[in-house]
Design a protein around this motif. Structure first.
Motif, PDB file in Angstrom:
ATOM      1  N   ILE A 248      35.698  81.197  40.481  1.00  0.00           N
ATOM      2  CA  ILE A 248      35.813  81.168  41.943  1.00  0.00           C
ATOM      3  C   ILE A 248      35.745  79.707  42.351  1.00  0.00           C
ATOM      4  CG2 ILE A 248      34.822  81.878  44.145  1.00  0.00           C
ATOM      5  CD1 ILE A 248      33.675  84.328  42.740  1.00  0.00           C
ATOM      6  N   LEU A 249      36.922  79.114  42.581  1.00  0.00           N
ATOM      7  CA  LEU A 249      37.017  77.692  42.865  1.00  0.00           C
ATOM      8  C   LEU A 249      37.518  77.405  44.271  1.00  0.00           C
ATOM      9  CD1 LEU A 249      38.671  76.685  39.465  1.00  0.00           C
ATOM     10  CD2 LEU A 249      36.242  76.534  40.068  1.00  0.00           C
TER      11      LEU A 249
ATOM     12  N   ARG B 142      28.094  72.064  41.986  1.00  0.00           N
ATOM     13  CA  ARG B 142      28.279  71.301  43.232  1.00  0.00           C
ATOM     14  C   ARG B 142      28.375  69.830  42.879  1.00  0.00           C
ATOM     15  NH1 ARG B 142      25.073  71.461  48.975  1.00  0.00           N
ATOM     16  NH2 ARG B 142      26.475  73.232  49.164  1.00  0.00           N
ATOM     17  N   HIS B 143      29.317  69.134  43.557  1.00  0.00           N
ATOM     18  CA  HIS B 143      29.490  67.710  43.309  1.00  0.00           C
ATOM     19  C   HIS B 143      30.054  67.041  44.554  1.00  0.00           C
ATOM     20  CE1 HIS B 143      30.589  63.941  41.300  1.00  0.00           C
ATOM     21  NE2 HIS B 143      29.842  64.336  40.294  1.00  0.00           N
ATOM     22  N   ARG B 144      29.729  65.767  44.711  1.00  0.00           N
ATOM     23  CA  ARG B 144      30.202  65.023  45.884  1.00  0.00           C
ATOM     24  C   ARG B 144      31.691  64.710  45.834  1.00  0.00           C
ATOM     25  NH1 ARG B 144      27.326  61.375  42.882  1.00  0.00           N
ATOM     26  NH2 ARG B 144      25.460  61.763  44.103  1.00  0.00           N
ATOM     27  N   GLU B 145      32.287  64.824  44.643  1.00  0.00           N
ATOM     28  CA  GLU B 145      33.709  64.542  44.498  1.00  0.00           C
ATOM     29  C   GLU B 145      34.503  65.845  44.390  1.00  0.00           C
ATOM     30  OE1 GLU B 145      35.025  61.641  44.759  1.00  0.00           O
ATOM     31  OE2 GLU B 145      33.142  60.490  44.766  1.00  0.00           O
TER      32      GLU B 145
ATOM     33  N   VAL C 240      33.136  79.565  36.145  1.00  0.00           N
ATOM     34  CA  VAL C 240      32.687  78.462  36.984  1.00  0.00           C
ATOM     35  C   VAL C 240      32.824  78.872  38.438  1.00  0.00           C
ATOM     36  CG1 VAL C 240      33.078  76.061  37.665  1.00  0.00           C
ATOM     37  CG2 VAL C 240      33.331  76.741  35.263  1.00  0.00           C
ATOM     38  N   LEU C 241      31.755  78.643  39.198  1.00  0.00           N
ATOM     39  CA  LEU C 241      31.734  78.991  40.610  1.00  0.00           C
ATOM     40  C   LEU C 241      31.521  77.707  41.410  1.00  0.00           C
ATOM     41  CD1 LEU C 241      29.842  82.095  42.023  1.00  0.00           C
ATOM     42  CD2 LEU C 241      30.388  80.091  43.410  1.00  0.00           C
ATOM     43  N   ASN C 242      32.445  77.413  42.282  1.00  0.00           N
ATOM     44  CA  ASN C 242      32.384  76.204  43.103  1.00  0.00           C
ATOM     45  C   ASN C 242      31.348  76.376  44.212  1.00  0.00           C
ATOM     46  OD1 ASN C 242      32.789  73.942  44.649  1.00  0.00           O
ATOM     47  ND2 ASN C 242      34.942  74.341  45.099  1.00  0.00           N
ATOM     48  N   ALA C 243      30.274  75.579  44.153  1.00  0.00           N
ATOM     49  CA  ALA C 243      29.225  75.625  45.170  1.00  0.00           C
ATOM     50  C   ALA C 243      29.368  74.484  46.165  1.00  0.00           C
ATOM     51  CB  ALA C 243      27.849  75.583  44.508  1.00  0.00           C
TER      52      ALA C 243
ATOM     53  N   PRO D 102      33.484  77.877  48.817  1.00  0.00           N
ATOM     54  CA  PRO D 102      33.852  79.299  48.947  1.00  0.00           C
ATOM     55  C   PRO D 102      32.695  80.234  49.285  1.00  0.00           C
ATOM     56  CG  PRO D 102      34.886  78.323  47.013  1.00  0.00           C
ATOM     57  CD  PRO D 102      33.921  77.314  47.528  1.00  0.00           C
ATOM     58  N   SER D 103      31.545  80.065  48.634  1.00  0.00           N
ATOM     59  CA  SER D 103      30.454  81.019  48.858  1.00  0.00           C
ATOM     60  C   SER D 103      29.924  80.933  50.283  1.00  0.00           C
ATOM     61  CB  SER D 103      29.325  80.813  47.843  1.00  0.00           C
ATOM     62  OG  SER D 103      28.681  79.571  48.033  1.00  0.00           O
TER      63      SER D 103
END
Length: 364
Positions: free
Chosen positions: A11-12, A111-114, A134-137, A145-146
């Motif tokens: 989920i990106l 989670r990342h700043r970039e 991998v789940l984009n936080a 997304p979440s």
């Protein structure tokens, strides 16, 4: 649980989510919300699996929400903090991810700043041929997304607690106000709300909602804006109209609902059903884009007086953290008659349980 329609491994982004996937998340979250209302709030769904929270930038709500969601599903959790990790000694992001892979991680919440880091980790996991999701936080100014899914769930359960579904928002007017230029939350919410059939109105000062943002959105959906006062044709012949700067509103006629951009607050709030106000992303600003916080609040801060332009039963949302007295008045934020902010935090646990379950249910 309705997992028979779920085939997504990562989920990106919400840009390519289908209506069926949205409804699957909403229905699964509703099931877990019922679980969270019980005395015993834990289920053995992901027992034996490992969820690693790889947060390369600070977070309170998202990180804590994912951690408690994983524990409620009986998963083991690993929490990464960049400041105390081997990254301070030169380790790369992908090497860090592969270290957690070697520890038996099944799901990585990143989670990342970039922008693009979660996608890069997902691509590496796929290249290695491992069944790690991998789940984009939240990544830079890309997507979250979440957060958008929990916003969607919060609104839909308010309308129909027993059966939250995407179609409930069809025809609703939803205003998103604030630092839209730097907001990954706004981008994800645009995808979900457009898919629902809602009318989405974005409002911010020109420095925080430039025409470049409109071009980005339109290119993503297959159209291309051609300049102020001009008319163009999208990839499928959808007419795109950008009004003059004196009344700056972008009107995009798409196969799905309408998207509007405003450089004043009032037209966005007029008869709105819901108002999402966003935090000023001061840590992402590279220039002085606002004269002062006081002036911003006067022009774009949400107050009781300004809400009089909306529907009588309007509700206000904010992804947090909140700059009280800047994006929203303090008294309005704490008023349960209007504010859904605490409901968003509560919904976050159920929605993130749903996402972890949907990703992890095929790994058992």
């Amino acid at each position: 649980m309705p997992t028979n329609t779920w085939n997504r491994h990562h989920i990106l982004s919400l840009a390519d989510f289908t209506t069926t996937e949205y409804d699957t998340v909403l229905q699964t979250a509703a099931s877990f919300q019922e679980v969270l209302s019980r005395r015993t709030k834990k289920v053995p769904t992901l027992q034996g699996q490992v969820v690693a929270n790889l947060f390369f930038e600070p977070s309170t709500r998202t990180r804590s929400s994912f951690e408690i969601a994983a524990k409620r599903l009986s998963a083991d959790t690993l929490n990464f903090a960049a400041a105390t990790s081997s990254m301070t000694k030169g380790e790369t992001i992908l090497d860090t991810a592969k270290t957690y892979l070697a520890m038996g991680t099944d799901i990585m919440v990143v989670r990342h700043r970039e922008a693009g880091v979660p996608n890069a980790i997902a691509a590496e996991m796929d290249r290695l041929g491992v069944r790690v999701s991998v789940l984009n936080a939240g990544d830079g100014q890309h997507e979250h997304p979440s957060q958008a899914l929990l916003d969607l769930f919060t609104i839909c359960t308010l309308i129909d607690p027993a059966s939250p579904r995407l179609e409930l928002l069809k025809g609703k007017k939803i205003a998103i106000v604030g630092d839209i230029l730097h907001s990954r939350v706004a981008r994800s919410n645009i995808w979900s709300l457009i898919a629902s059939g809602a009318q989405v109105h974005l409002a911010a000062p020109p420095t925080l909602l430039p025409k470049l943002f409109a071009e980005y959105i339109l290119e993503e959906v297959g159209g291309k804006e051609q300049g102020a006062g001009s008319r163009g044709q999208g990839a499928k012949g959808d007419k795109l109209i950008l009004s003059s700067p004196s009344s700056p509103t972008l009107h995009s006629r798409l196969p799905t609902p309408q998207l509007f951009l405003h450089w004043q607050l009032e037209p966005a709030l007029q008869n709105a059903d819901f108002v999402m106000t966003l935090r000023l992303q001061k840590e992402r600003m590279t220039a002085h884009l606002l004269p002062s916080l006081r002036e911003y609040h006067q022009l774009f801060g949400i107050t009781r007086t300004k809400l009089q332009l909306c529907k009588p039963n309007v509700k206000v949302l904010h992804p947090g953290p909140v700059n009280r007295g800047v994006e929203i008045s303090s008294d309005l934020m704490d008023d349960p008659e209007f504010s859904l902010i605490q409901s968003q935090v509560t919904s976050g646990v159920a929605v993130r349980m749903a996402l972890l379950y949907l990703l992890g249910s095929g790994k058992a």
